[in-house]
Write a protein that holds these residues in place. Sequence first.
Motif, PDB file in Angstrom:
ATOM      1  N   LYS A  90       0.825  -1.216   0.000  1.00  0.00           N
ATOM      2  CA  LYS A  90       0.000   0.000   0.000  1.00  0.00           C
ATOM      3  C   LYS A  90       0.850   1.254   0.000  1.00  0.00           C
ATOM      4  N   THR A  91       1.966   1.143   0.689  1.00  0.00           N
ATOM      5  CA  THR A  91       2.813   2.339   0.790  1.00  0.00           C
ATOM      6  C   THR A  91       3.523   2.655  -0.506  1.00  0.00           C
ATOM      7  N   ASP A  92       3.520   1.712  -1.428  1.00  0.00           N
ATOM      8  CA  ASP A  92       4.175   1.966  -2.709  1.00  0.00           C
ATOM      9  C   ASP A  92       3.350   2.907  -3.593  1.00  0.00           C
ATOM     10  N   CYS A  93       2.054   3.018  -3.304  1.00  0.00           N
ATOM     11  CA  CYS A  93       1.204   3.952  -4.087  1.00  0.00           C
ATOM     12  C   CYS A  93       1.585   5.391  -3.722  1.00  0.00           C
ATOM     13  N   LYS A  94       1.614   6.242  -4.707  1.00  0.00           N
ATOM     14  CA  LYS A  94       2.030   7.634  -4.520  1.00  0.00           C
ATOM     15  C   LYS A  94       0.813   8.544  -4.460  1.00  0.00           C
ATOM     16  N   ALA A  95       0.759   9.348  -3.385  1.00  0.00           N
ATOM     17  CA  ALA A  95      -0.377  10.272  -3.232  1.00  0.00           C
ATOM     18  C   ALA A  95      -0.309  11.374  -4.288  1.00  0.00           C
ATOM     19  N   CYS A  96      -1.497  11.774  -4.795  1.00  0.00           N
ATOM     20  CA  CYS A  96      -1.571  12.886  -5.760  1.00  0.00           C
ATOM     21  C   CYS A  96      -1.108  14.176  -5.082  1.00  0.00           C
ATOM     22  N   GLY A  97      -0.317  14.950  -5.780  1.00  0.00           N
ATOM     23  CA  GLY A  97       0.204  16.177  -5.214  1.00  0.00           C
ATOM     24  C   GLY A  97      -0.854  17.274  -5.143  1.00  0.00           C
ATOM     25  N   LYS A  98      -0.513  18.385  -4.504  1.00  0.00           N
ATOM     26  CA  LYS A  98      -1.404  19.529  -4.420  1.00  0.00           C
ATOM     27  C   LYS A  98      -1.725  20.041  -5.824  1.00  0.00           C
ATOM     28  N   GLY A  99      -2.945  20.411  -6.014  1.00  0.00           N
ATOM     29  CA  GLY A  99      -3.373  20.907  -7.323  1.00  0.00           C
ATOM     30  C   GLY A  99      -3.809  19.803  -8.244  1.00  0.00           C
ATOM     31  N   THR A 100      -3.745  18.516  -7.774  1.00  0.00           N
ATOM     32  CA  THR A 100      -4.209  17.387  -8.586  1.00  0.00           C
ATOM     33  C   THR A 100      -5.103  16.510  -7.717  1.00  0.00           C
ATOM     34  N   TYR A 101      -5.773  15.578  -8.384  1.00  0.00           N
ATOM     35  CA  TYR A 101      -6.668  14.672  -7.661  1.00  0.00           C
ATOM     36  C   TYR A 101      -6.846  13.409  -8.495  1.00  0.00           C
ATOM     37  N   GLN A 102      -7.381  12.388  -7.841  1.00  0.00           N
ATOM     38  CA  GLN A 102      -7.740  11.153  -8.542  1.00  0.00           C
ATOM     39  C   GLN A 102      -8.948  10.546  -7.830  1.00  0.00           C
ATOM     40  N   PRO A 103     -10.090  10.552  -8.513  1.00  0.00           N
ATOM     41  CA  PRO A 103     -11.305  10.055  -7.862  1.00  0.00           C
ATOM     42  C   PRO A 103     -11.420   8.518  -7.854  1.00  0.00           C
ATOM     43  N   ASP A 104     -10.638   7.860  -8.748  1.00  0.00           N
ATOM     44  CA  ASP A 104     -10.779   6.411  -8.884  1.00  0.00           C
ATOM     45  C   ASP A 104      -9.583   5.680  -8.289  1.00  0.00           C
ATOM     46  N   GLY A 105      -9.816   4.424  -7.898  1.00  0.00           N
ATOM     47  CA  GLY A 105      -8.730   3.576  -7.452  1.00  0.00           C
ATOM     48  C   GLY A 105      -8.089   2.875  -8.642  1.00  0.00           C
ATOM     49  N   GLY A 106      -6.867   2.427  -8.465  1.00  0.00           N
ATOM     50  CA  GLY A 106      -6.184   1.704  -9.524  1.00  0.00           C
ATOM     51  C   GLY A 106      -5.762   2.597 -10.664  1.00  0.00           C
ATOM     52  N   ALA A 107      -5.498   3.826 -10.405  1.00  0.00           N
ATOM     53  CA  ALA A 107      -5.095   4.746 -11.462  1.00  0.00           C
ATOM     54  C   ALA A 107      -3.591   4.886 -11.488  1.00  0.00           C
ATOM     55  N   THR A 108      -3.100   5.249 -12.667  1.00  0.00           N
ATOM     56  CA  THR A 108      -1.661   5.406 -12.817  1.00  0.00           C
ATOM     57  C   THR A 108      -1.228   6.862 -12.915  1.00  0.00           C
ATOM     58  N   HIS A 109      -2.188   7.801 -12.919  1.00  0.00           N
ATOM     59  CA  HIS A 109      -1.818   9.207 -12.998  1.00  0.00           C
ATOM     60  C   HIS A 109      -2.876  10.034 -12.270  1.00  0.00           C
ATOM     61  N   CYS A 110      -2.464  11.226 -11.840  1.00  0.00           N
ATOM     62  CA  CYS A 110      -3.366  12.183 -11.194  1.00  0.00           C
ATOM     63  C   CYS A 110      -3.846  13.196 -12.222  1.00  0.00           C
ATOM     64  N   VAL A 111      -5.016  13.760 -11.933  1.00  0.00           N
ATOM     65  CA  VAL A 111      -5.628  14.742 -12.838  1.00  0.00           C
ATOM     66  C   VAL A 111      -5.488  16.137 -12.231  1.00  0.00           C
ATOM     67  N   ALA A 112      -5.131  17.109 -13.086  1.00  0.00           N
ATOM     68  CA  ALA A 112      -4.998  18.493 -12.608  1.00  0.00           C
ATOM     69  C   ALA A 112      -6.377  19.060 -12.262  1.00  0.00           C
ATOM     70  N   CYS A 113      -6.441  19.810 -11.151  1.00  0.00           N
ATOM     71  CA  CYS A 113      -7.702  20.451 -10.769  1.00  0.00           C
ATOM     72  C   CYS A 113      -8.115  21.428 -11.869  1.00  0.00           C
ATOM     73  N   PRO A 114      -9.372  21.384 -12.285  1.00  0.00           N
ATOM     74  CA  PRO A 114      -9.815  22.278 -13.362  1.00  0.00           C
ATOM     75  C   PRO A 114      -9.912  23.725 -12.869  1.00  0.00           C
ATOM     76  N   ALA A 115     -10.056  24.648 -13.817  1.00  0.00           N
ATOM     77  CA  ALA A 115     -10.263  26.059 -13.470  1.00  0.00           C
ATOM     78  C   ALA A 115     -11.537  26.204 -12.647  1.00  0.00           C
ATOM     79  N   GLY A 116     -11.510  27.091 -11.694  1.00  0.00           N
ATOM     80  CA  GLY A 116     -12.662  27.274 -10.810  1.00  0.00           C
ATOM     81  C   GLY A 116     -12.601  26.404  -9.579  1.00  0.00           C
ATOM     82  N   THR A 117     -11.506  25.634  -9.436  1.00  0.00           N
ATOM     83  CA  THR A 117     -11.348  24.766  -8.259  1.00  0.00           C
ATOM     84  C   THR A 117      -9.935  24.933  -7.718  1.00  0.00           C
TER      85      THR A 117
END
Length: 466
Positions: A90-117
Motif C-alpha cells: 500500500k505504501t508503494d502507491c504515490k499520493a496525488c500532489g497539491k493541485g491534482t486529484y484522482q477520484p478512482d482507485g487503480g489509477a496510474t496518474h493524477c488529474v490536474a484540478c480544473p479552473a474554478g477549483t
Amino acid sequence: MAFQSILFKRGFELIVVLFIAVPLSAHDIIVNKQYQPESLKGTLPPVSPAVVVNCTGLLSCTHKCLPGSVADVGDPSCECCSEPGFCETKTDCKACGKGTYQPDGGATHCVACPAGTEGKEEGSTSCKGCSIGHYNNRTGSTECKECLAGTFSNSTNSTYCHQCPLGFNQSEPGQDKCLPCQPGYHANVTGTTNCKICEPGSFSSQDGTVNCTLCQKGWYQPKKGQGNCLECLEGNFSSQKGSTQCEQCQPGYYSNTNGSSSCTPCEAGTKSITSESTSCDPCHQGTFSDQGQSYCTLCDLGTHCDHEQCESCSPCPSGQETRILGAVNCTLCSPGWVKDGDTDDLCKPCGLGWYQLKSGQSHCIECSEGYYCPCTVCGPRPCPADASCPKGSVQPIYATCPKLFIKQENGSCIPTVWFYVAVTGVVVMLSALAAAFIFRRKQRTNVYSADLTPLRREGQPVYQGL
C-alpha cells in the motif's frame, strides 16, 4: 504507436528483449525517453529520462492504489505488477500532489484540478470549488484567489470575477456582491472601488446612481454629497443648471415665487428700489416709469399725471400748463398768455398789438383796425379822431405831431431835444421854488423861538422849582 520494451529474465540470467509495437496506454513506461500522449499533457507527472525498470517477472500484486493515489511510474514495485494501478504494498502507491486529484482507485496518474477549483491537500480524490468571492482561472492550482476590490463573485467554481456594474462599488476584496452608491454619490464606470461624491450644484436622490443630476434652473446646492437641490426663495433666481447659489433680483426686477429661473421686470408705472424684491410699488401721482425701473421719474414741465402707476405723463391740453416738475394737475394760462396744445409746452405771452383778456386760452386776438392795444391784457381802445390805428396797433398814429415832438416813418411821434430841455427847465424851476419855501419856513421858526424866551435880570437866580 511506439515501441515498448518489456524485459524478461529467465533461468541462467538469460535476458531476452522483445520489441513489440503496441499502442501506449496511461500506465505504459517509456524507457530512455520522456514521453506523454498529447491527450494527457498536464495530467501526468513528468517521467525522468533514462528510466530502466528491470522486472524479473510480472508480479501478481494485490494492493490496488486507492483514490487520491496512483501507482508510481518507474517504481518496480508498481510497474512490474501484472495489472496497472496495483503495487506490491500500500505504501508503494504515490499520493496525488497539491493541485491534482484522482477520484478512482487503480489509477496510474493524477488529474490536474480544473479552473474554478483548488487542490490544497495531497492525496485528494476531488478538487474543491472556489468559494463565493473567489476565483481560479487556471488548471492545477492549489488555491483560489480573492476577487479584487471593485469586483465580485456570487457563485462557487468561478473562473473569473465580475466587475461592479455602473452605480455600484466594492471597496473590500473577496466579496460576493457590490454595494449600490448611496444618495449623494455615484459611479459612472464599472469596477469602482469607491463611489464618487456629487459635486456642489448636483445631487443624486436614489441608491445606485450612475451620474449625479445637475440642479435645475431655479434650484441650487452649495454642498457636496447631497440627495436633493434647494429652491431659490422669493426675490432670488438661478438661470443656469448646476447652480451652487442663487442670485438676487436687481432693483427694477422682482420674483414672487420660489424656484424662479429669472426675475420679472417691474411693469411700466411701477418700481422696486431694492435688491431681492418680491413685488413692485406703484409710482405716485406726478411721476412715471418705464418697464424695469428702480425709481419713478418726475413729470416734465408742461406734463402731468393725476393718478398712481402712470406709464407716462400726459401733456397739458390747450390753454393749460405746468411750470413745476412732478405736477399732478395743469393750471390755466393767465390773461395775456396762451398755449397751443399742438405746438407749445408752456404758456407764452401775446405779442405787441395782440391781447387776451381770458384765462386758459389757446390763441391771442389781434387788435382790430381803428383800435389800438397798449398791453396784452388791455382791451382794444378806440383810435383818437386825429390819429390812425391800423390792424395790430399798439398806439395811435397821428397825422401831425404836437409841439416839441417829431414824426417817425411809421407815423408815431417821439420827443425832440427841445422837449427834454423844456422838461429840464421845469424841473429846475420847481426845485428852486421848493428850496425857497424851505428856507423861509426855517426863518419863521427862529423868530418864534426868540419871542418865547423869559426876561430876567443879570445875577438873579434862576428858579428851578421845588
